[in-house]
Design a protein around this motif. Sequence first.
Motif: not given
Lengths: 452, 277
Positions: A46-53, A81, A381, B14, B17, B19-22
């Motif tokens: 998520e820090q990289a801006g990637v992922g499903l939440g 995914k 993904v 999301a 796959g 999105g944005l980082s915090p």
Amino acid sequence: MQPTYEIAEKQKALFIRSGGDREQDMEEEATETAVPNIMEMAFHLEQAGVGLGSEESFRIYLALKHLVEQQPVHTCRFWGKILGLHRSYLVAEVEFREGEEEGEEDDAEDLLEGAEGLEPPSIEEEGEEDEEKVADVVPKPQWKPPPVVPKEESRTGANKYLYFVCAEPGRQWTRLPHVTPAQIVCARRIRKFFTGHLDAPVVSYPPFPGNEANYLRAQIARISAATHVSPLGFYQFGEEEGDEEDEGGAGRDSFEENPDFEGIPVLELVDSLANWVHHTQHILPQGRCTWVNPLQKTEEEEELGEEEEKGDEGPEEVEQEVGPPLLTPLSEDAEIMNMSPWTTRLSCSLSQQYSVAVVRSNLWPGAYAFASGKKFENLYVGWGHKYSPDNFNPALPAAIQQEYASGPEITEMSDPTVEEEQALRAAQEQALAAAEDEEEDEEEEEDEDLDD
Amino acid sequence: MDAESLLLSLELAAGSGQGLSPDRRAALLTSLLLVKRDYRYDRVLFWGRILGIVADYYIAQGLVEDQLAPRKTLYSLNCMEWSLLPPATEEMAAQVAVVKGRFMGDPSHEYEHTEFQKTTAEGEKTFEEDVVVHIKEETRLVSVIDQIDKAVAIIPRGALFKTPFGPVNVNRTFEGLPLSEARKLSSYFHFREPVGLKNKTLLEKADLDPSLDFLDSLEYDIPKGSWSIQMERGNSLVVLRSLLWPGLTFFHSPRTRNHGYIYVGTGEKNMDLPFML
């Protein structure tokens, strides 16, 4: 709203532990399960801006835990995914425990052996018929299909891991079959969206040998081979390997974790691609990771070969295909149109001390890898297709094959004209008349002899 | 997606796959607020992110009261400092059509393209020259954003309404699409000036509500099948993904007001779409 409640019920089942005493529950918590720490991975990605939440990642974690309980799993990982038209696929990469049977493979092999057993009797029958009717038999085609490259054994090469897919966390995991080299070779030449249904046919040219489950598996194999990377030094070759000469130059195909790995500083990981290495084997143009000579015949085939004409054996010497060895750094990857195939980024430029290094693939858009300290992970993904700067050129149909070799048996001859027929008939009558005269002469001579 | 419901929208989108980082989210929340105040926009949309090789562009759009008026586009490299982009023109589109490949990530980068041009020199000789044309990345950015907006920016039916005086406003009484409508492509409209409405027959127009159905619907998009419509989380979220510009995700929770679209991708059109369906 029925499907909403349905999926909510299924996901509720994930959250509730299977029945058991409290003591058993405590024991379960103490032992390690094969499921990795998905939440930690999700946090870093998520820090990289990637992922499903985060919430979806937690549901995926529970679904993987469910999978581990159902199947004899040794290690497992969330691969990523793949998006489809009607539904998407969540993919889990799994390694079974040693010695676990894989029932589906045996069934497939039995079918093949049964088919081969039926062939020899039919050939014998045709041989008998040949002797009777020589003139009416259709010439047999002389085209032989190219030899089939055998697929790799389980746990080696492209089939090193088993893959399970499901549409949403909470649904049943379905196992994908192993991939064959023919499927990988064909998947390289087509470009199709996934529909989301595993049994959907893949309509394409060249015709894909399989349905969507096979196509999905082939793309997963290609993506894994191309984009699974780790920081330099995390994996190392084992010390008990034989010499490279003994292995025929095939290279090493196994590695182990390096216990002395101390982590590479994040800034160095971002600056230079040489600090990242591939830890999956490259897939050769043949469709396998280790090269196999398709013209090598087994013992049975050699016996049959002696009976058949030896003139058909073409002097085709196939060259051995060699690919980059395991653990090659990313700086050796081929460029796409003067563009590096990987992009490195620091996850947050404002807090460099605590950020992670992120590597993004330009060749397979959607493939990410991050590393921070001693941890790293890969995720995909995306739609499951390779990036190509040129537009897709579908394969052209093959050239029209020669039907039958032209010979006197089947070449059309022009019908004789009336004059030719009359001339022939006159010649035949003369020949008959001459023959009768000779016979009469002979009979007269014999009569004369007898008289004497 | 609306800057005001940024966090919820990002979470709903999301599923694709990316999105944005915090840290970017935190930066956007503050900077978009300031943009709205400084430029006096009625609504600010976070349009998305174009991935470049060296850096990524973060794009925002500002709308005035009339929702269909031309939008102002801003870009930023760090989600804090926004620069206004010039409006897109057709000349730009023609220029940019020859550029292929990824975005660099550097706004001052220039693409070189050699063209054959016939120039008439003094006297009467005409000869062909290879002229190297420089195309700035900013121009390409403007044109690509415009193309994506015109092609795939969508909005559910009923979210906007047209007043008799002409301007188009946000419908505050929009309660979301009912579930039966949410699966159909005809319930979603292109968020741009309508092009195909005039071609409809009078019979078709008679069924339309002039205050709600004044935009092109997705049903008649060419090629057919260029939208992937999926229900995620059971039936509680409908996600539309464009196959023509991969990376555009539109989400909507039926029976709620939440909807929006975001583009996270390389900024390249998928020209192979007919082969892939």
